[in-house]
Each structure stands twice: as C-alpha cells, then as structure tokens.
Enzyme design. Structure first.
Site, PDB file in Angstrom:
ATOM      1  N   CYS A 165     -26.541   9.312  48.603  1.00  0.00           N
ATOM      2  CA  CYS A 165     -27.279   9.378  47.342  1.00  0.00           C
ATOM      3  C   CYS A 165     -28.174   8.159  47.130  1.00  0.00           C
ATOM      4  O   CYS A 165     -27.720   7.016  47.273  1.00  0.00           O
ATOM      5  CB  CYS A 165     -26.274   9.503  46.195  1.00  0.00           C
ATOM      6  SG  CYS A 165     -27.067   9.596  44.591  1.00  0.00           S
TER       7      CYS A 165
ATOM      8  N   CYS B 210     -32.746  18.061  33.399  1.00  0.00           N
ATOM      9  CA  CYS B 210     -31.706  17.292  34.088  1.00  0.00           C
ATOM     10  C   CYS B 210     -31.913  15.832  33.713  1.00  0.00           C
ATOM     11  O   CYS B 210     -32.995  15.281  33.927  1.00  0.00           O
ATOM     12  CB  CYS B 210     -31.866  17.499  35.594  1.00  0.00           C
ATOM     13  SG  CYS B 210     -30.815  16.419  36.568  1.00  0.00           S
TER      14      CYS B 210
ATOM     15  N   CYS C 148     -32.332  12.795  44.303  1.00  0.00           N
ATOM     16  CA  CYS C 148     -31.815  12.082  43.139  1.00  0.00           C
ATOM     17  C   CYS C 148     -31.984  10.564  43.268  1.00  0.00           C
ATOM     18  O   CYS C 148     -31.428   9.939  44.159  1.00  0.00           O
ATOM     19  CB  CYS C 148     -30.329  12.423  43.049  1.00  0.00           C
ATOM     20  SG  CYS C 148     -29.665  12.170  41.444  1.00  0.00           S
TER      21      CYS C 148
ATOM     22  N   ASN D 173     -30.500  16.599  50.446  1.00  0.00           N
ATOM     23  CA  ASN D 173     -31.871  16.081  50.487  1.00  0.00           C
ATOM     24  C   ASN D 173     -31.885  14.889  51.424  1.00  0.00           C
ATOM     25  O   ASN D 173     -31.074  13.984  51.269  1.00  0.00           O
ATOM     26  CB  ASN D 173     -32.279  15.570  49.107  1.00  0.00           C
ATOM     27  CG  ASN D 173     -32.912  16.649  48.274  1.00  0.00           C
ATOM     28  OD1 ASN D 173     -33.817  17.334  48.716  1.00  0.00           O
ATOM     29  ND2 ASN D 173     -32.421  16.785  47.069  1.00  0.00           N
TER      30      ASN D 173
ATOM     31  N   SER E 130     -21.975  16.857  35.356  1.00  0.00           N
ATOM     32  CA  SER E 130     -21.566  16.748  36.750  1.00  0.00           C
ATOM     33  C   SER E 130     -20.914  15.399  37.004  1.00  0.00           C
ATOM     34  O   SER E 130     -21.439  14.360  36.614  1.00  0.00           O
ATOM     35  CB  SER E 130     -22.813  16.911  37.634  1.00  0.00           C
ATOM     36  OG  SER E 130     -22.471  16.799  38.989  1.00  0.00           O
TER      37      SER E 130
ATOM     38  N   CYS F  31     -21.787   6.793  46.523  1.00  0.00           N
ATOM     39  CA  CYS F  31     -21.808   7.946  47.440  1.00  0.00           C
ATOM     40  C   CYS F  31     -22.839   7.680  48.544  1.00  0.00           C
ATOM     41  O   CYS F  31     -23.965   7.266  48.263  1.00  0.00           O
ATOM     42  CB  CYS F  31     -22.149   9.232  46.686  1.00  0.00           C
ATOM     43  SG  CYS F  31     -20.945   9.645  45.420  1.00  0.00           S
TER      44      CYS F  31
ATOM     45  N   GLY G 138     -26.870   8.298  37.794  1.00  0.00           N
ATOM     46  CA  GLY G 138     -25.705   7.774  37.081  1.00  0.00           C
ATOM     47  C   GLY G 138     -24.509   8.700  37.121  1.00  0.00           C
ATOM     48  O   GLY G 138     -24.615   9.870  37.482  1.00  0.00           O
ATOM     49  N   GLU G 139     -23.364   8.150  36.755  1.00  0.00           N
ATOM     50  CA  GLU G 139     -22.131   8.922  36.684  1.00  0.00           C
ATOM     51  C   GLU G 139     -21.773   9.054  35.199  1.00  0.00           C
ATOM     52  O   GLU G 139     -21.375   8.075  34.557  1.00  0.00           O
ATOM     53  CB  GLU G 139     -21.027   8.186  37.471  1.00  0.00           C
ATOM     54  CG  GLU G 139     -19.623   8.695  37.244  1.00  0.00           C
ATOM     55  CD  GLU G 139     -19.463  10.210  37.387  1.00  0.00           C
ATOM     56  OE1 GLU G 139     -19.929  10.783  38.375  1.00  0.00           O
ATOM     57  OE2 GLU G 139     -18.857  10.811  36.463  1.00  0.00           O
TER      58      GLU G 139
ATOM     59  N   CYS H  38     -26.336   3.405  39.572  1.00  0.00           N
ATOM     60  CA  CYS H  38     -24.995   4.002  39.633  1.00  0.00           C
ATOM     61  C   CYS H  38     -24.133   3.101  40.507  1.00  0.00           C
ATOM     62  O   CYS H  38     -24.626   2.494  41.457  1.00  0.00           O
ATOM     63  CB  CYS H  38     -25.096   5.404  40.252  1.00  0.00           C
ATOM     64  SG  CYS H  38     -23.509   6.277  40.334  1.00  0.00           S
TER      65      CYS H  38
ATOM     66  N   SER I  94     -18.651  17.225  41.869  1.00  0.00           N
ATOM     67  CA  SER I  94     -19.287  16.966  43.164  1.00  0.00           C
ATOM     68  C   SER I  94     -18.177  16.787  44.184  1.00  0.00           C
ATOM     69  O   SER I  94     -17.621  15.700  44.307  1.00  0.00           O
ATOM     70  CB  SER I  94     -20.147  15.702  43.074  1.00  0.00           C
ATOM     71  OG  SER I  94     -21.170  15.904  42.140  1.00  0.00           O
ATOM     72  N   LEU I  95     -17.859  17.849  44.872  1.00  0.00           N
ATOM     73  CA  LEU I  95     -16.701  17.816  45.776  1.00  0.00           C
ATOM     74  C   LEU I  95     -17.129  17.371  47.183  1.00  0.00           C
ATOM     75  O   LEU I  95     -16.611  16.399  47.712  1.00  0.00           O
ATOM     76  CB  LEU I  95     -16.039  19.201  45.792  1.00  0.00           C
ATOM     77  CG  LEU I  95     -14.675  19.271  46.477  1.00  0.00           C
ATOM     78  CD1 LEU I  95     -13.665  18.345  45.824  1.00  0.00           C
ATOM     79  CD2 LEU I  95     -14.142  20.714  46.464  1.00  0.00           C
ATOM     80  N   HIS I  96     -18.040  18.092  47.765  1.00  0.00           N
ATOM     81  CA  HIS I  96     -18.698  17.712  49.022  1.00  0.00           C
ATOM     82  C   HIS I  96     -17.811  17.602  50.264  1.00  0.00           C
ATOM     83  O   HIS I  96     -18.318  17.282  51.349  1.00  0.00           O
ATOM     84  CB  HIS I  96     -19.481  16.404  48.875  1.00  0.00           C
ATOM     85  CG  HIS I  96     -20.493  16.405  47.775  1.00  0.00           C
ATOM     86  ND1 HIS I  96     -21.227  17.511  47.419  1.00  0.00           N
ATOM     87  CD2 HIS I  96     -20.893  15.417  46.920  1.00  0.00           C
ATOM     88  CE1 HIS I  96     -22.034  17.207  46.417  1.00  0.00           C
ATOM     89  NE2 HIS I  96     -21.835  15.953  46.080  1.00  0.00           N
TER      90      HIS I  96
ATOM     91  N   GLU J 258     -34.907   8.756  35.828  1.00  0.00           N
ATOM     92  CA  GLU J 258     -35.599  10.004  36.158  1.00  0.00           C
ATOM     93  C   GLU J 258     -35.041  11.161  35.349  1.00  0.00           C
ATOM     94  O   GLU J 258     -33.855  11.176  35.020  1.00  0.00           O
ATOM     95  CB  GLU J 258     -35.404  10.328  37.649  1.00  0.00           C
ATOM     96  CG  GLU J 258     -36.120   9.366  38.566  1.00  0.00           C
ATOM     97  CD  GLU J 258     -35.752   9.580  40.029  1.00  0.00           C
ATOM     98  OE1 GLU J 258     -35.354  10.700  40.411  1.00  0.00           O
ATOM     99  OE2 GLU J 258     -35.874   8.610  40.794  1.00  0.00           O
TER     100      GLU J 258
HETATM  101  N1  SAH Z   1     -22.727  11.184  39.355  1.00  0.00           N
HETATM  102  C1  SAH Z   1     -22.672  12.578  39.070  1.00  0.00           C
HETATM  103  C2  SAH Z   1     -24.003  13.178  38.637  1.00  0.00           C
HETATM  104  C3  SAH Z   1     -25.238  12.691  39.304  1.00  0.00           C
HETATM  105  S1  SAH Z   1     -25.513  13.152  40.983  1.00  0.00           S
HETATM  106  C4  SAH Z   1     -22.097  13.331  40.238  1.00  0.00           C
HETATM  107  O1  SAH Z   1     -21.783  12.715  41.245  1.00  0.00           O
HETATM  108  O2  SAH Z   1     -21.905  14.530  40.123  1.00  0.00           O
HETATM  109  C5  SAH Z   1     -25.940  14.856  40.869  1.00  0.00           C
HETATM  110  C6  SAH Z   1     -25.598  15.649  42.117  1.00  0.00           C
HETATM  111  O3  SAH Z   1     -26.532  15.361  43.168  1.00  0.00           O
HETATM  112  C7  SAH Z   1     -24.216  15.364  42.656  1.00  0.00           C
HETATM  113  O4  SAH Z   1     -23.591  16.564  43.022  1.00  0.00           O
HETATM  114  C8  SAH Z   1     -24.541  14.522  43.862  1.00  0.00           C
HETATM  115  O5  SAH Z   1     -23.485  14.502  44.770  1.00  0.00           O
HETATM  116  C9  SAH Z   1     -25.802  15.186  44.360  1.00  0.00           C
HETATM  117  N2  SAH Z   1     -26.606  14.419  45.302  1.00  0.00           N
HETATM  118  C10 SAH Z   1     -26.780  13.087  45.387  1.00  0.00           C
HETATM  119  N3  SAH Z   1     -27.579  12.757  46.413  1.00  0.00           N
HETATM  120  C11 SAH Z   1     -27.924  13.917  47.007  1.00  0.00           C
HETATM  121  C12 SAH Z   1     -28.720  14.250  48.135  1.00  0.00           C
HETATM  122  N4  SAH Z   1     -29.328  13.305  48.871  1.00  0.00           N
HETATM  123  N5  SAH Z   1     -28.839  15.556  48.440  1.00  0.00           N
HETATM  124  C13 SAH Z   1     -28.241  16.524  47.710  1.00  0.00           C
HETATM  125  N6  SAH Z   1     -27.483  16.263  46.651  1.00  0.00           N
HETATM  126  C14 SAH Z   1     -27.301  14.977  46.306  1.00  0.00           C
END
Ligand code: SAH
Length: 344
Positions: free
Chosen positions: A120, A106, A334, A291, A192, A117, A160-161, A113, A215-217, A93
C-alpha cells in the site's frame, strides 16, 4: 483564545454553546443547516443571521474546509480522483465514483497511515495525523460543491486506518447521518479496516448499521503477517471470530477485501484455504487485482488466476465477485497521488 471547530460539533453541543451566547434554541439548528446542508465555508454566507451574530461567531469558531489541489477525471466512467489540502497543508485523497444507485465518495481518515501493509502506497511515509470529523465531512462536501451533485454513499477506504482514528470517525458518522445535517443513512456507508480487533468489538456495540469491510488479503497467518504487520498482533482466526460476532450482533453481512498479488496469495491452495475459513459465514468476498505501486515489488495476478480463484470460492458456496475497476485510466493506487506530490 483557541477557536472551536464548529463543523465537528453535534447539533446538541452547538445548541448549548449558542444558548450561552443568549441565542434562542432554533438558532443552532439554523447554523447547523448552513454548515451541513448548504455546506457553506464562511460565516458571511449565513445571510439570515444578523451581522452582529456573524461577527460573534467568527470570534469563537472557525469553519474547517478542505481545498481541492488536483483533480483527475476518468474519461471512461467519470470517476474522479481528488488531491485535497487540509488547513495545515497536509494532503489527502478522495475519490468520487458514479454508480447507478448514486454517487459515492471514498474518503481518507488519516493523513498517512501507520499500519505498514506492504503493498500500500498510503503507508510509505507513516502517519502524520488523524483527520478531524469536520475534515472527513468536508471531503464529501467538497466533492458535492465541486460537482453540484448529491452524494448519497460514502466509503471509508481512502488513506488511513479508520479504526486507528476511532473517536473522530464515530463522531463523523454521527454528524454524517444527522437528520438536520447531511442525513446520510449509515446503510449507505462502508468502513474498511485492516483488522483492529479490539475496535471491531467497540464498533459492534454501537450497532450503527454500516457495512464492515475487512481487508483480509490472505487465508493464513504465515502469508498475512508477511504482507500486513497488523496480523502479528491479531491473528486471522481472532479476526474472523470478531467478524462472526459482529454479524451475530448487528445482522450486517461482512464484506472481505482480498487483493490478489501475483505469486503471494493467489494460488488455488489459498482459495481453498480461504473457502474453508469462511464456510458458514454470512459474508461476501471482493476480489481486487492489486494496483501496482512502483515502490513495492508486488504485481497484479493474471486475469486467469483471478477467475480461477473466484471459481474455487463460488464452488464452495462463498459469495465472491471481482471488483470492477473504475477509473482505470486514472489508475493511481491508494495514496499514490499524495506520495508523489510529497516526493516532487
Ligand atoms: N486502512 C483501511 C482502509 C484504507 S485501505 C484498510 O486497510 O482496509 C483501502 C483498501 O485498499 C484496503 O482493502 C487495502 O488493503 C487496499 N489497498 C491498499 N493498497 C492497495 C493496492 N496497491 N492495490 C489494491 N488494493 C490496495
């Protein structure tokens, strides 16, 4: 003989190969411009090359191009989500976002991936393969061809990462910023990562000028390890140390992504803990309402708790903004388009 992926070659490499064919030095630049500036998908379009040379090129090289399978256009803001197919049928995508300062794409860096996470959709079926530099470039080129508009910015935030595909991503960045090619300033690029600390140090040494997004979260290991398996290998403090070093070395402010998940990481206590961890750091926090992904149990935090979270950070002098949701009407998180396509 296996053909060479010509769009993944640097101008220097292409010059050497064409030199071996007895071609003059300027020829490589001419071909490079066809590929990277005029963004053609076939050698036949290179009209100022002799027919003979075009045939020779076809024997030795192939031009990697993605094809657009599906396209969702937001009626609200023109954000466009693309499902793209790679030459071996893999789906990825890319998203076009329109800003006042220009068009940003993007892109995905892997098909699938393997980071796992929990919130995701991209990781639900694991990683199929890494994307080649030419494929990442062509995601941007496909959008430019489709819209006829210039793309001035790129974010590596799709499926992907990126740091799990390190070598190809670094080469992609070199090609993307080449003055004879797309000539995109890496100041206009964000990468990212979920936090592959060893690779953050490698990237730091390259000092590319891009923006590093983390991506800290979560503010602590207990919560972060629960939602992001990568945290079992590299703990929050190790990750934040790497970020501080990255800033000291490159002078580039770190951007933290913090996806707010109802009842998981959105309490006032989390906000205070985050503020104390980031205090004194030159950084920016991007708060993102998660999301909803059907396959996961996680839900969006309320507007109120998002605003309260931001307030705590701001009071503690941590720069924090709530991400404006672009393309809300085509809201596919994503990796969701790809996942749904594969399931159907
Ligand atoms: N792998 C990399 C880049 C791809 S993900 C990373 O982890 O940063 C891009 C961003 O979308 C990351 O910050 C990820 O944590 C976030 N993301 C993934 N799923 C999501 C969701 N359901 N809602 C909001 N953000 C999400």
């Amino acid at each position: 003989m296996k053909k060479t992926d010509i769009k993944s070659l640097t101008l220097g490499e292409l010059s050497v190969l064409l030199g071996e064919l007895g071609q003059p030095v300027f020829r490589a630049r001419q071909i490079y411009k066809w590929l990277h500036q005029k963004m053609v998908c076939s050698f036949d379009e290179m009209s100022d090359l002799s027919l003979n040379l075009r045939e020779q090129l076809k024997e030795l090289f192939y031009i990697n191009a993605v094809s657009i399978q599906r396209k969702l256009v937001s009626k609200l803001d023109g954000t466009t989500k693309y499902l793209m197919k790679l030459s071996d049928g893999q789906l990825i995508e890319a998203v076009l976002m329109r800003y006042k300062y220009g068009n940003s794409v993007c892109i995905s860096t892997q098909a699938g991936c393997r980071m796992g996470c929990k919130f995701c959709a991209s990781t639900l079926r694991g990683r199929e393969r890494n994307l080649l530099p030419s494929e990442m470039l062509d995601e941007i080129m496909a959008v430019a061809r489709d819209t006829g508009e210039r793309v001035s910015h790129a974010v590596l935030m799709g499926i992907g990462e990126p740091l799990d595909n390190y070598d190809n991503v670094v080469r992609f960045l070199e090609l993307l910023s080449s003055p004879d090619g797309m000539n995109m300033s890496l100041r206009h690029v964000s990468l990212s990562t979920c936090g592959l600390v060893d690779r953050i140090y490698d990237l730091m040494e390259l000092n590319l000028g891009l923006t590093l997004s983390i991506s800290l979260h979560a503010p602590n290991d207990e919560i972060r390890s629960r939602i992001m398996p990568v945290n079992r290998k590299w703990k929050v403090d190790e990750l934040l140390d790497a970020c501080r070093r990255y800033f000291d070395k490159t002078g580039r402010r770190i951007s933290f992504e913090y996806t707010l998940i109802d009842g998981v990481n959105d309490s006032e206590r989390c906000a205070r803990e985050l503020a104390s961890k980031l205090r004194g750091m030159n950084c920016h926090v991007n708060l993102i309402p998660v999301n909803n992904v059907r396959e996961t149990a996680f839900r969006k935090s309320s507007q109120l708790s998002i605003r309260q979270f931001q307030e705590v950070l701001t009071k503690q002098k941590i720069n924090a903004t709530i991400r404006r949701e672009l393309g809300a009407d085509i809201n596919a998180a994503c990796g969701q388009l790809r996942y749904e396509q594969a399931e159907s």
